[in-house]
Design an enzyme around this catalytic site. Structure first.
Site: not given
Length: 443
Positions: A189, A223, A265, A289, A342, A347
């Site tokens: 992950n 996600n 971004c 779902c 931002c 960024c």
């Protein structure tokens, strides 16, 4: 001998005994002997099935030397066959491992690697661009999930791969499709702290030549947490990447090219869930779902791959943002500028570096070419006259608002001008209301 045959034989013995001595004590003793013989015949004589079972038991208990001598060569022949088969399988396994070590196919019937491929890319031959995909060289896969049967309706996984990690199953399938590409899989992950550093390290050092960054990062996650993780890593490294996704109702999607500092971004214009800092796990109901429509996913995936090819092989126009609305067959496209405010500090840092880079470039003077007069003579005296004068055009335009750099207005709204109403004064005659009413009646 069956029970019926035994009964008949006993009856014949009894009849014979009665005919041997027809009188006196002899007849009685003879009859008794006959009945006893018939009883012994009924009770002790075995049937054919009992005889076969008895013989079988005797054979099993006491096998003969001939049977043992005949079984030894057959057993030795079976063992020899099995040993040969084991040797064949070991040779095939060794060949398979050597093919995988060399980057070949996975033995699933795919083609062998092309040892020599032309890298030439010619605009007149679009197929040569596909031949040049060897330049891609290596594909790094990151995912921590496992293949489930629920994935079969929209992904290229197969039922026999259920239970495998998605990166491992994807490697097997993709290697079989194109064995000329090298694969590096990571089953973890990327959003965890311990794995994030390794993820960034592979992005910055996992190129075709070890120690050089990758050419492009593709985000195909479902996600916002994973998207923000990729966005953070790419902003810190200055890595170009492409984001893609499908809506929860499965009838729309988009792709977006993100060049840190040059284009917006993912954090410059985040979704409401991200902007409000809402935990997206609380939005999902247990056992429910999101909608899944394989056709929409296929269209978005095809658009993403097409944009990747144009970016890597440098042809056509690369889209910074391209959407897809399946309900109306609408494909909106736009280019989004980065947000100076931002939330991602990397960024903002990339924006400053991009401005310095643009300022260092030599300025190119724009030369306006005069329009060439096609018809010098005008024998009919035709002229184009504007129906609106300069003053009318100026009055029909409104003030231009103060907008950020890069944004212009298509038109302005003129300010409303109220026409001046002349004031009318009425002199007071001093007459009362009754006098005025009487005058009106007399008129």
């Amino acid at each position: 001998m069956t029970a019926t045959h035994r009964k008949r034989r006993a009856e014949r013995l009894a009849g014979a005994a009665e005919t041997v001595s027809p009188g006196g004590a002899g007849r009685a003793s003879s009859g008794l002997w006959a009945r006893k013989a018939a009883a012994r015949c009924l009770l002790t004589y075995p049937s054919r099935a009992q005889q076969a079972n008895s013989v079988g038991r005797r054979r099993r208990r006491r096998p003969g030397l001939g049977a043992l001598a005949a079984g030894v060569p057959a057993m030795a022949e079976s063992v020899e066959r099995l040993q040969k088969r084991v040797e064949e399988l070991e040779r095939e396994l060794a060949q398979e491992r050597s093919r995988r070590a060399l980057g070949g196919g996975d033995g699933g019937g795919g083609r062998a690697r092309i040892e020599k491929m032309s890298p030439e890319v010619v605009d007149s031959n679009p197929y040569s661009r596909l031949m040049a995909l060897k330049r891609m060289g290596i594909l790094l896969l990151f995912d921590y999930d496992k293949v489930e049967l629920a994935n079969m309706n929209r992904l290229f996984f197969q039922p026999h791969q259920a239970g495998l990690s998605k990166v491992q199953a994807a490697e097997h399938t993709l290697r079989n499709i194109n064995p000329d590409v090298l694969f590096e899989v990571h089953n973890y992950n990327i959003t965890t702290v311990e794995n994030f550093e390794h993820f960034m390290n592979r992005i910055s050092n996992g190129g075709l030549e070890e120690g050089k960054p990758v050419d492009l990062v593709l985000s195909c996650v479902d996600n916002f947490e994973a998207r923000m993780t990729i966005n953070t890593a790419c902003n810190e490294l200055g890595q170009t990447w492409m984001e893609s996704g499908v809506s929860e109702n499965a009838v729309s999607g988009h792709i977006q090219l993100i060049i840190p500092g040059e284009s917006a971004c993912f954090a410059c214009a985040p979704p409401l869930v991200v902007a409000a800092n809402i935990d997206e796990k609380t939005l999902k109901r247990e056992g429910v779902c999101a909608a899944s429509l394989p056709t929409t996913m296929g269209v978005v995936a095809g658009i993403l791959v097409q944009n990747v090819l144009k970016f890597l092989l440098n042809f056509g126009t690369v889209s910074f943002y391209l959407g897809y609305n399946a309900m109306q067959d609408f494909f909106p496209t736009m280019s989004m500028k980065p947000n100076p405010q931002c939330d991602d500090r990397n960024c903002r840092k990339q924006q400053e570096e991009y401005k310095k880079k643009v300022a260092a470039l030599p300025t190119q003077e724009v030369v306006q070419e005069e329009e060439e007069i096609i018809h010098d003579d005008n024998e009919w005296g035709i002229e184009l006259v504007s129906e609106v004068s300069e003053e009318e055009l100026k009055n029909s335009s409104g003030p231009i608002p103060d907008l950020p750099e890069g944004i212009t207005v298509a038109y302005t709204v003129p300010q409303k001008q109220e026409d001046p109403v002349p004031e009318v004064t009425v002199e007071d005659s001093g007459e009362s209301l009754e006098d005025l009413m009487a005058k009106m009646k007399n008129m």
